[in-house]
Design a protein around this motif. Structure first.
Motif, PDB file in Angstrom:
ATOM      1  N   VAL A 105      54.972  21.138  32.668  1.00  0.00           N
ATOM      2  CA  VAL A 105      54.316  22.360  32.197  1.00  0.00           C
ATOM      3  C   VAL A 105      52.886  22.463  32.715  1.00  0.00           C
ATOM      4  O   VAL A 105      52.448  23.528  33.174  1.00  0.00           O
ATOM      5  N   ASN A 106      52.138  21.379  32.660  1.00  0.00           N
ATOM      6  CA  ASN A 106      50.700  21.433  32.943  1.00  0.00           C
ATOM      7  C   ASN A 106      50.353  21.302  34.416  1.00  0.00           C
ATOM      8  O   ASN A 106      49.253  21.688  34.823  1.00  0.00           O
ATOM      9  N   VAL A 107      51.265  20.749  35.224  1.00  0.00           N
ATOM     10  CA  VAL A 107      50.966  20.523  36.637  1.00  0.00           C
ATOM     11  C   VAL A 107      51.940  21.263  37.541  1.00  0.00           C
ATOM     12  O   VAL A 107      51.532  22.071  38.395  1.00  0.00           O
ATOM     13  N   ILE A 130      44.278  27.778  33.440  1.00  0.00           N
ATOM     14  CA  ILE A 130      43.585  27.277  32.254  1.00  0.00           C
ATOM     15  C   ILE A 130      43.803  25.770  32.194  1.00  0.00           C
ATOM     16  O   ILE A 130      44.913  25.287  31.958  1.00  0.00           O
ATOM     17  N   GLY A 131      42.748  25.035  32.471  1.00  0.00           N
ATOM     18  CA  GLY A 131      42.792  23.578  32.434  1.00  0.00           C
ATOM     19  C   GLY A 131      42.195  23.065  31.140  1.00  0.00           C
ATOM     20  O   GLY A 131      42.455  23.590  30.056  1.00  0.00           O
ATOM     21  N   SER A 132      41.346  22.048  31.237  1.00  0.00           N
ATOM     22  CA  SER A 132      40.712  21.467  30.056  1.00  0.00           C
ATOM     23  C   SER A 132      39.525  20.633  30.480  1.00  0.00           C
ATOM     24  O   SER A 132      39.539  19.995  31.552  1.00  0.00           O
ATOM     25  N   SER A 151      43.302  16.667  35.258  1.00  0.00           N
ATOM     26  CA  SER A 151      42.623  16.261  36.489  1.00  0.00           C
ATOM     27  C   SER A 151      43.437  16.664  37.712  1.00  0.00           C
ATOM     28  O   SER A 151      42.878  17.058  38.743  1.00  0.00           O
ATOM     29  N   ALA A 152      44.757  16.586  37.601  1.00  0.00           N
ATOM     30  CA  ALA A 152      45.620  16.965  38.718  1.00  0.00           C
ATOM     31  C   ALA A 152      45.421  18.434  39.089  1.00  0.00           C
ATOM     32  O   ALA A 152      45.415  18.800  40.276  1.00  0.00           O
ATOM     33  N   ARG A 158      41.428  22.988  44.256  1.00  0.00           N
ATOM     34  CA  ARG A 158      40.569  22.807  45.430  1.00  0.00           C
ATOM     35  C   ARG A 158      41.382  22.969  46.714  1.00  0.00           C
ATOM     36  O   ARG A 158      40.922  23.595  47.685  1.00  0.00           O
ATOM     37  N   GLY A 159      42.578  22.385  46.720  1.00  0.00           N
ATOM     38  CA  GLY A 159      43.413  22.482  47.914  1.00  0.00           C
ATOM     39  C   GLY A 159      43.933  23.883  48.162  1.00  0.00           C
ATOM     40  O   GLY A 159      43.869  24.397  49.290  1.00  0.00           O
TER      41      GLY A 159
END
Length: 237
Positions: A105-107, A130-132, A151-152, A158-159
């Motif tokens: 889900v998050n990555v 939306i990260g953290s 962090s991922a 950036r990439g």
């Protein structure tokens, strides 16, 4: 307010919390908004009626469903990935399946959604994840895997900012600190502990996160990309 009339927006994970605030903000600013939900059907339908937006059921843990949701809504001017999940606990005890779902889900979801959206996104499009703040700082035990996912997302943004920069498509991450939602209410049992880390000793409001997203999606932010935008009351200061 930013004028998003004529702009097509997809918000992945929009039925509650920060996602719902994003739906309200972009609909209020004139955008044509579609948002996805997984399990909160009643909340999603009520929000759609309130804002004039459209809903789509989609599981952010399912790569195929994520890609199809984006494809069905494209071409998009703005993609916002708000879907996220949280699994905290002793890494020696927490279920491996819970960790794998959080990574899905998050990555994986933001990566595949961003790539699919970019296939047909016009020049000057916007991708916001939306990260953290926990992508920068994990000040308590039990959050290693969650911090890993956040962090991922930083490296991914950036990439992709470089991959899509020749088309003036920006890719940015918003990093909230403690924000008052159903999952983390301001009067919850962890509030005093979290406020102890903060310069402004309160939870953030979902509307404040949505305001930052509106700026990053607007015309004045066209030169901002590949960046992390922390909004955390000084939690990570």
């Amino acid at each position: 307010m930013t004028d998003f009339h004529g702009k097509k927006v997809l918000i992945l994970g929009g039925s509650r919390g920060i996602g719902a605030a994003l739906v309200r903000r972009f609909a209020q600013d004139g955008a044509d908004v579609t948002f996805t939900y997984a399990g909160s059907k009643d909340a999603a339908e009520e929000l759609a009626r309130e804002t004039g937006s459209k809903t789509m059921k989609s599981d952010a843990a399912d790569r195929t469903a994520v890609i199809e949701s984006v494809k069905a809504s494209s071409p998009l001017d703005i993609l916002i990935v708000s879907a996220g999940t949280l699994a905290l606990g002793n890494p020696l005890e927490i279920e491996a399946d819970a960790i794998d779902k959080m990574i899905d889900v998050n990555v994986r979801a933001p990566y595949h959604a961003s790539v699919e959206a970019a296939r047909s996104m016009p020049e000057g499009g916007r991708i916001i994840i939306i990260g953290s703040v926990n992508g920068d700082r994990m000040p308590f035990a039990g959050g290693a895997a969650y911090a890993l996912t956040k962090s991922a997302v930083q490296g991914m943004a950036r990439g992709l900012a470089r991959d899509f920069g020749d088309r003036d498509i920006t890719v940015n991450v918003i990093q909230p600190g403690p924000t008052s939602t159903d999952m983390n209410p301001e009067d919850g049992p962890m509030s005093e502990f979290m406020h102890g880390f903060m310069a402004i000793k309160r939870h953030g409001r979902p509307e404040e996160i949505a305001g930052l997203a509106a700026y990053l999606a607007g015309p004045e932010a066209g030169f901002i990309t590949g960046a992390m935008h922390t909004i955390d009351g000084g939690f990570g200061a």
